[in-house]
Design an enzyme around this catalytic site. Structure first.
Site, PDB file in Angstrom:
ATOM      1  NE  ARG A 171      72.331  24.997  47.582  1.00 44.50           N
ATOM      2  CZ  ARG A 171      71.881  25.276  48.453  1.00 44.50           C
ATOM      3  NH1 ARG A 171      69.971  25.712  47.907  1.00 44.50           N
ATOM      4  NH2 ARG A 171      72.136  25.430  49.491  1.00 44.50           N
ATOM      5  CG  ASN A 205      63.254  22.315  46.732  1.00 47.34           C
ATOM      6  OD1 ASN A 205      63.343  23.187  45.978  1.00 47.34           O
ATOM      7  ND2 ASN A 205      62.694  22.357  47.556  1.00 47.34           N
ATOM      8  CB  ALA A 223      64.900  26.953  48.207  1.00 49.00           C
ATOM      9  CB  CYS A 224      66.518  21.005  49.289  1.00 46.14           C
ATOM     10  SG  CYS A 224      67.347  19.309  50.157  1.00 46.14           S
ATOM     11  N   GLY A 225      69.879  21.847  50.404  1.00 41.42           N
ATOM     12  CA  GLY A 225      71.763  22.290  50.161  1.00 41.42           C
ATOM     13  C   GLY A 225      71.294  20.649  49.695  1.00 41.42           C
TER      14      GLY A 225
END
Length: 281
Positions: free
Chosen positions: A16, A9, A11-13
């Site tokens: 990433r 995802n 949007a997920c740190g």
């Protein structure tokens, strides 16, 4: 077909960070943005089976309809929970990484190192890689309670060492990807609970966010063994542990197994604060 896959995802740190490490480690991962292209029900069920986890432990709560759907209710079967995950892919926790070494829910992001080949110290391609928030990745190594580095670090920090030889605790040394010692930590298994102890970060490594990563990784290891709640006693680090999700509790709320430990019986002074938190990933 890629031999490494990440269900990601963007949007997920945490997701990433895992992807950045996989790319820097030259794995050329296949990236599946599962909110756009969810895995089939059979594939998801197989991933969870290969992780060796109950379906419920792969559900994400924060930022999802978990509470709205009442998924805390134990009445839901694994098949029903899978149905919810297919209807609402945001309920699938992330990132899930697949490599020839296995399948893992990589929370905290450091756990992805379990799935990679052993990395040489000072790997030029990885040694300078930090998480996007500027905190180093950590690799944990199980060590015996008698490990001289652990004993020396605890002694220097004024933490208890008298009970290390009782053989009940599990201890780890933590290293950065560049091979620098980042600290030590351990816990005592107590049925569904654990008593966190012996958390220490050398002075040279302090102020870099290492302590919080160390605690998250330590709790992950306890979670992998089925423990559900963590407890600890501290005289000076209450603020740090509260930032890591612990909350002060009165001693009459602690289970008998915690109160019977040498720490609660006298190794820690009676003025020590008792803190606790649920172990989740």
């Amino acid at each position: 077909m890629s031999r490494v896959t990440i269900y990601h995802n963007p949007a997920c740190g945490t997701s990433r960070n895992v992807l950045a490490l996989l790319e820097r480690a030259r794995t050329e991962p296949e990236v599946v943005e599962y909110l756009k292209t969810p895995p089939s029900r059979d594939v998801l069920a197989d991933l969870i089976r290969r992780m060796g986890l109950p379906v419920r432990q792969v559900l994400r709560r924060k930022g999802t309809p978990y509470a709205e759907l009442g998924l805390d209710d134990p009445k839901w079967t694994d098949d029903e929970l899978l149905d919810f995950m297919m209807a609402h892919p945001i309920l699938i926790n992330r990132p899930i990484v697949v490599t020839p070494r296995g399948v893992t829910l990589c929370r905290p992001s450091d756990v992805v190192l379990d799935l990679l080949p052993d990395l040489p110290p000072m790997d030029i391609n990885l040694a300078d890689l930090d998480k996007e928030e500027g905190v180093p990745f950590l690799k944990d190594t199980p060590i015996p309670a008698s490990h001289p580095g652990l004993v020396a670090a605890l002694t220097a920090a004024g933490l208890p060492v008298a009970d290390l030889a009782d053989g009940e605790g599990k201890f780890f040394a933590y290293w950065t990807l560049g091979g620098t010692l980042a600290g030590y930590g351990g816990y005592v298994p107590l049925d569904a609970d654990v008593l966190v102890r012996s958390v220490v970060v050398p002075a040279a490594a302090q102020g870099k966010g290492i302590g919080r990563t160390l605690v998250a990784l330590l709790l992950r290891r306890a979670w992998e063994e089925g423990h559900q709640r963590a407890w600890l006693l501290t005289t000076s680090a209450g603020g740090f542990f509260e930032k890591a999700g612990f909350k002060p509790v009165s001693r009459d709320q602690a289970p008998a197994s915690v109160l019977a430990t040498p720490q609660a019986q006298g190794l820690c002074p009676s003025t020590a604060t008792l803190l606790s938190r649920t172990i989740t990933v």
